[in-house]
Design a protein around this motif. Structure first.
Motif, short mmCIF file in Angstrom:
data_model
loop_
_atom_site.label_atom_id
_atom_site.label_comp_id
_atom_site.label_asym_id
_atom_site.label_seq_id
_atom_site.Cartn_x
_atom_site.Cartn_y
_atom_site.Cartn_z
N LYS A 28 0.83 -1.21 0.00
CA LYS A 28 0.00 0.00 0.00
C LYS A 28 0.86 1.25 0.00
O LYS A 28 0.55 2.23 -0.68
N MET A 29 1.91 1.23 0.78
CA MET A 29 2.76 2.42 0.90
C MET A 29 3.59 2.65 -0.37
O MET A 29 3.88 3.79 -0.73
N LEU A 30 3.95 1.57 -1.06
CA LEU A 30 4.65 1.73 -2.34
C LEU A 30 3.74 2.43 -3.34
O LEU A 30 4.18 3.28 -4.10
N ALA A 31 2.45 2.09 -3.31
CA ALA A 31 1.49 2.76 -4.20
C ALA A 31 1.43 4.25 -3.89
O ALA A 31 1.36 5.08 -4.81
N VAL A 32 1.50 4.60 -2.62
CA VAL A 32 1.52 6.02 -2.24
C VAL A 32 2.79 6.68 -2.79
O VAL A 32 2.72 7.73 -3.42
N CYS A 33 3.92 6.06 -2.57
CA CYS A 33 5.20 6.60 -3.05
C CYS A 33 5.21 6.75 -4.56
O CYS A 33 5.71 7.74 -5.10
N TYR A 34 4.64 5.78 -5.24
CA TYR A 34 4.64 5.78 -6.70
C TYR A 34 3.90 6.99 -7.26
O TYR A 34 4.26 7.52 -8.30
N ARG A 35 2.87 7.44 -6.54
CA ARG A 35 2.13 8.62 -7.00
C ARG A 35 2.97 9.88 -6.96
O ARG A 35 2.71 10.83 -7.68
N TYR A 36 3.98 9.92 -6.11
CA TYR A 36 4.82 11.11 -5.97
C TYR A 36 6.14 10.98 -6.74
O TYR A 36 6.75 11.99 -7.07
N ALA A 37 6.57 9.77 -6.98
CA ALA A 37 7.90 9.53 -7.57
C ALA A 37 7.89 9.68 -9.08
O ALA A 37 6.86 9.54 -9.74
N HIS A 38 9.08 9.90 -9.61
CA HIS A 38 9.27 10.01 -11.06
C HIS A 38 9.24 8.62 -11.71
O HIS A 38 8.78 8.47 -12.83
N ASN A 39 9.71 7.62 -11.00
CA ASN A 39 9.73 6.27 -11.54
C ASN A 39 9.68 5.26 -10.38
O ASN A 39 9.70 5.65 -9.22
N ARG A 40 9.64 4.00 -10.71
CA ARG A 40 9.52 2.96 -9.69
C ARG A 40 10.73 2.93 -8.74
O ARG A 40 10.58 2.74 -7.54
N GLU A 41 11.92 3.13 -9.30
CA GLU A 41 13.12 3.13 -8.46
C GLU A 41 13.06 4.23 -7.41
O GLU A 41 13.38 4.00 -6.24
N ASP A 42 12.63 5.43 -7.83
CA ASP A 42 12.49 6.54 -6.87
C ASP A 42 11.44 6.19 -5.82
O ASP A 42 11.62 6.48 -4.64
N ALA A 43 10.35 5.56 -6.25
CA ALA A 43 9.28 5.18 -5.32
C ALA A 43 9.81 4.17 -4.29
O ALA A 43 9.51 4.28 -3.10
N GLU A 44 10.59 3.22 -4.76
CA GLU A 44 11.15 2.22 -3.85
C GLU A 44 12.13 2.85 -2.87
O GLU A 44 12.16 2.49 -1.68
N ASP A 45 12.91 3.83 -3.34
CA ASP A 45 13.82 4.55 -2.44
C ASP A 45 13.04 5.31 -1.38
O ASP A 45 13.40 5.31 -0.20
N MET A 46 11.96 5.99 -1.81
CA MET A 46 11.12 6.72 -0.87
C MET A 46 10.50 5.77 0.16
O MET A 46 10.43 6.08 1.35
N LEU A 47 10.07 4.61 -0.32
CA LEU A 47 9.47 3.61 0.57
C LEU A 47 10.47 3.16 1.63
O LEU A 47 10.15 3.12 2.82
N GLN A 48 11.68 2.84 1.20
CA GLN A 48 12.71 2.39 2.15
C GLN A 48 13.02 3.47 3.18
O GLN A 48 13.09 3.20 4.38
N GLU A 49 13.20 4.68 2.70
CA GLU A 49 13.48 5.79 3.60
C GLU A 49 12.31 6.00 4.57
O GLU A 49 12.52 6.25 5.77
#
Length: 191
Positions: A28-49
């Motif tokens: 669920k939180m990756l989906a949230v990050c993905y809405r703000y990120a430029h790409n999946r890698e950025d979303a995954e980095d945001m999720l980890q952080e």
């Protein structure tokens, strides 16, 4: 593991509890990050952080309100801080027009179409996308958005209006909307 057991284990720095927490909420939180990120890698980095912050701040959770909501708020703030650090949210696009766009649930008849709308939102410039996500999806007020992004409240309103107009154009071009019409975003109140 119950949510209470996970919470208690995380308070004791249990790796098993932390893993359970991550497995329970990361999708669920990756989906949230993905809405703000430029790409999946950025979303995954945001999720980890974000989860690092969740684990380090878990002692501040006061069991008032939903645990998932508390996690979501930390994840959103992590995403916003990431965008602010990179100054990406300040991007702006001048539009020739600013048509009103509001999305109503009944205009999205299927899950497939809803996914298409989310992908169209991702095509917006990051500044527009960020304000649209915060206001229409997360339910923040324009005042809260202005404080969060260090922008004027009028800038938040303007970016939201322009995001709606641009999203409408994208939806029409992709044949998700057949013709211009009022679309009501799942917002808290709409504009």
């Amino acid at each position: 593991m119950t949510e209470e057991a996970i919470l208690q284990g995380c308070l004791k720095n249990s790796a098993k509890a932390q893993k359970s927490l991550y497995e329970k909420y990361s999708g669920k939180m990756l989906a949230v990050c993905y809405r703000y990120a430029h790409n999946r890698e950025d979303a995954e980095d945001m999720l980890q952080e974000g989860f690092i912050k969740v684990f380090s701040q878990i002692h501040t959770f006061k069991s008032q309100g939903a645990f998932e909501g508390w996690i979501r708020r930390i994840i959103i703030h992590t995403c916003i801080n990431n965008l602010k650090k990179n100054k990406k949210f300040k991007e702006s696009v001048d539009l020739i027009h600013a048509n009103s766009l509001q999305i109503r649930e009944d205009t999205i008849p299927s899950i497939l179409q809803a996914k298409q709308v989310v992908e169209c939102i991702r095509l917006l410039p990051i500044g527009y996308r960020t304000v649209l996500n915060l206001y229409a999806i997360e339910g923040f007020s324009h005042k809260e958005i202005s404080d969060l992004l260090d922008i004027e409240e009028s800038t938040s309103r303007s970016q939201y209006t322009r995001a709606k107009a641009m999203l409408e154009d994208i939806l029409i071009k992709k044949n998700i909307l057949q013709k211009p019409r009022q679309i009501y975003l799942l917002a808290s109140g709409g504009e």
